[in-house]
Scaffold this active site. Sequence first.
Site, short mmCIF file in Angstrom:
data_model
loop_
_atom_site.label_atom_id
_atom_site.label_comp_id
_atom_site.label_asym_id
_atom_site.label_seq_id
_atom_site.Cartn_x
_atom_site.Cartn_y
_atom_site.Cartn_z
CB ALA A 1 -0.77 0.08 1.12
CG ASP A 2 1.37 3.86 -3.02
OD1 ASP A 2 2.30 3.40 -3.17
OD2 ASP A 2 1.12 4.39 -4.56
N GLY A 3 -0.51 4.11 1.08
CA GLY A 3 -1.73 5.05 2.11
C GLY A 3 -2.18 3.90 2.32
#
Length: 394
Positions: A289-291
């Site tokens: 996940a990037d965020g």
Amino acid sequence: MWGRSASFLLDKRLRDQHPSLSSPSSSSPDSTMDLNPNPNHGVSAYYQTRAEHHAIVSSDWLAQAQAAVDREDDTALTERPHASAAVSLSASKPFSVIDEFNYWRKKPDLAEAVAAIMALAAVIRSCEATTMMELEIELKKASDTLKSWDTTSISLSAGCDLFMRYVTRTSAVEYEDFHAAKLRLIERGEKFGEISMKARRTIAMLGQDFVFDGCTILVHGFSRVVLEVLKLAASNRKLFRIFCTEGRPDKTGLRLSKELAALGVPVKLLIDSAVAYAMDEVDMVFVGADGVVESGGIINMMGTYQTALVAHSMNKPVYVAAESYKFARLYPLDQKDLEPALHPIDFGVPIPSGVEVETSARDYTPPQYLTLLFTDLGVLTPSVVSDELIQLYL
């Protein structure tokens, strides 16, 4: 905030068992904030409650992760001198937070957000402020500079915000002079950096328990955390095979397949549009996940949403591996709520005039399509993420 992290709990247990290892500043009034009142395995009451309600987080898993971090503490300690080395090398010229950030970013296994955290810790050491207010202003300017370096990076922004929140909780009134307060801030900053660097190893210990012999795992995109989980599972002699999506437009799946093949793990490379075709053979899906946003959903590379949709429709679990410094105070309602992150696409053929090309490089996956999140705070259900964010930013 970080008092529930497995690595943080381990450090506290070691200090409790061996008082001589404690630093002199650990007796300051602020140090009592991190004390864990729960004596059972060093795990907070919060997680024991979650374990009872959701049967997700177990103290055994966290204890296992803590043991893994303990074995690698020597490595972490040998990495620490590099921080002072970076400062000494730049002593002959004015300090630049971007230069410090680039120094750490060049390390191949260090995440961008962790590089920013280490750069901010260096800002505290090199700052010539004479009051806490001046120091906090300098730190805020440095944080804003780093966030403006890449305005589309969610993990970079979240990491800077969490660092600021964690470090600046110390008040100058708790100490007799500014120098003592600054030393405490330096200690907090370095501790935050240590915890962040240990996060990936802790997640690997938690996540590898879900990999079983004979399973087939579909992985979309390249994630260093997911790779660490699979590396550990392979080193524990677990037999499994991987389906890697190509990961256009930057073909990150090719990079992951190369890494796994070097470990001797059977790998099959798929084009992105073959996810539904291959899902029958898959036992679970792993993504990074990037965020991680407030709803418990994730923002990740393009194609994660459709992969999770297909997996959900075919009752396949979707596991997310993400460090807690990627938890962001965002609440996207749909795909268009995201800050644009564009990536040029090479189709290999000329694009006809008048044809528009979608160049967005990431999408949002709602929480209802995710099964579990493996983090350095424990193994969480998506519904718990909002609780974690509240605790992190308190």
